[in-house]
Design a protein around this motif. Structure first.
Motif, mmCIF file in Angstrom:
data_model
loop_
_atom_site.group_PDB
_atom_site.id
_atom_site.type_symbol
_atom_site.label_atom_id
_atom_site.label_comp_id
_atom_site.label_asym_id
_atom_site.label_seq_id
_atom_site.Cartn_x
_atom_site.Cartn_y
_atom_site.Cartn_z
ATOM 1 N N GLU A 26 0.931 -1.014 -0.114
ATOM 2 C CA GLU A 26 0.127 0.273 0.292
ATOM 3 C C GLU A 26 1.202 1.367 0.179
ATOM 4 O O GLU A 26 -0.030 2.381 -0.167
ATOM 5 N N THR A 27 2.306 1.461 0.076
ATOM 6 C CA THR A 27 3.122 2.181 -0.199
ATOM 7 C C THR A 27 3.990 2.054 -1.616
ATOM 8 O O THR A 27 3.254 1.941 -2.117
ATOM 9 N N GLU A 28 4.139 3.620 -1.428
ATOM 10 C CA GLU A 28 5.449 4.162 -2.733
ATOM 11 C C GLU A 28 6.567 3.247 -2.895
ATOM 12 O O GLU A 28 7.487 3.469 -1.408
ATOM 13 N N PHE A 29 6.531 2.770 -3.941
ATOM 14 C CA PHE A 29 8.083 2.580 -4.106
ATOM 15 C C PHE A 29 8.538 1.896 -5.379
ATOM 16 O O PHE A 29 7.633 2.663 -6.800
ATOM 17 N N ARG A 30 10.008 2.366 -5.869
ATOM 18 C CA ARG A 30 10.213 2.587 -6.961
ATOM 19 C C ARG A 30 9.909 1.196 -7.413
ATOM 20 O O ARG A 30 10.159 -0.026 -7.093
ATOM 21 N N ARG A 31 9.832 1.129 -9.300
ATOM 22 C CA ARG A 31 9.941 -0.273 -9.961
ATOM 23 C C ARG A 31 9.754 -0.202 -11.681
ATOM 24 O O ARG A 31 10.009 1.732 -11.687
ATOM 25 N N TRP A 32 10.702 -0.727 -11.774
ATOM 26 C CA TRP A 32 11.623 -0.782 -13.796
ATOM 27 C C TRP A 32 11.883 -2.345 -13.493
ATOM 28 O O TRP A 32 11.136 -3.199 -13.439
ATOM 29 N N GLU A 33 11.847 -1.878 -15.227
ATOM 30 C CA GLU A 33 12.241 -3.325 -16.004
ATOM 31 C C GLU A 33 13.450 -3.662 -16.199
ATOM 32 O O GLU A 33 13.896 -3.018 -16.179
ATOM 33 N N LYS A 34 13.673 -5.160 -15.243
ATOM 34 C CA LYS A 34 15.695 -5.389 -15.326
ATOM 35 C C LYS A 34 16.242 -5.521 -17.136
ATOM 36 O O LYS A 34 17.023 -5.567 -16.848
#
Length: 260
Positions: A26-34
């Protein structure tokens, strides 16, 4: 065989990892594509670190193979290896859908002997120990008694026309949970015909096997774990009565993929 009580301690560690993943959901977190099409987020790495610390303390001599850790080939000389996917089904995690799980397996001499899937968004914990059966919570799991391929239930979003005699059922993003559906008798067949990673399936393979499912690679060959590549060509989990027919149906497609 694993030491008495080890499986319950592994399940407790997986549950701790599941609670961490839920708290961060439910929080903000970083996301990306390997790489394109392979999403990852900060939470994957946080859960991976927790699991490595806790499982490493549990069995200091065991090797480590995880989706979110650089591969250390020293694992190949270890008799026992942890095979881990900190969040199997990351796409569902990122989309706030419940089809994800923490997947932990202990592999001994190339075969899973403990398998745990902790799926807190579904309030489910799946466990298995070699020779002792498979469970979802307190309920023992049994594969469906199906002997005809036509009408078999498959977790899928769509099926090719050639498989129109099969029946689609709801598909979580986690392949481990899809295999577990076969173990629970909620699906009859799960098949992939591509190269996949051991950490995606190790725990679920044991859960399905202990529930009575037939488990092979896409060509009907035995699965092995802690291999140099950490990969297998597909996985086919099914009710035993339809396994041979499923292998036969998929064989040409599987061979075409291997030739490509």
């Amino acid at each position: 065989m694993p030491e008495p009580g080890l499986a319950s301690r592994v399940a407790a560690i997986a549950a701790e990892a599941g609670r961490l993943a839920m708290a961060r959901w439910e929080t903000e977190f970083r996301r990306w594509e390997k790489v394109p099409g392979s999403p990852v987020c900060d939470v994957d790495l946080e859960v991976d670190a927790l699991l490595r610390q806790r499982l490493g303390a549990l069995l200091p001599d065991a090797g480590w193979l995880s989706e979110e850790t650089a591969d250390d080939r020293a694992r190949l000389s270890a008799r026992r290896v942890w095979v881990v996917d900190p969040i199997d089904g990351t796409r569902d995690y990122l989309r706030h859908r419940p089809g994800w799980a923490v997947s932990v397996a202990l592999v001994d001499d190339g075969a899973p002997v403990i398998g745990v899937l902790d799926a807190p968004a579904r309030s489910e914990c799946w466990t298995a120990e070699a020779g002792k059966g498979a469970w979802r919570g307190d309920a023992r799991l049994h594969v469906a008694a199906r002997d005809r391929l036509a009408g078999a239930r498959v977790p899928a979003d769509q099926l090719p026309k050639v498989d129109s005699d099969l029946v689609m059922v709801a598909k979580p993003n986690s392949i481990a949970l899809r295999i577990a559906m076969v173990a629970a008798g909620e699906a009859d067949l799960l098949a992939t015909i591509r190269w996949g990673n051991e950490w995606d399936v190790a725990a679920a393979v044991l859960i399905a096997r202990e529930a009575g499912a037939a488990i092979t690679d896409a060509l009907g060959r035995p699965l092995a774990f802690n291999t140099p590549s950490g990969q297998a060509f597909g996985v086919l989990a099914s009710a035993p009565g339809i396994h041979a027919a499923a292998v036969e149906r998929l064989a040409d497609r599987a061979r075409d993929v291997l030739k490509a």
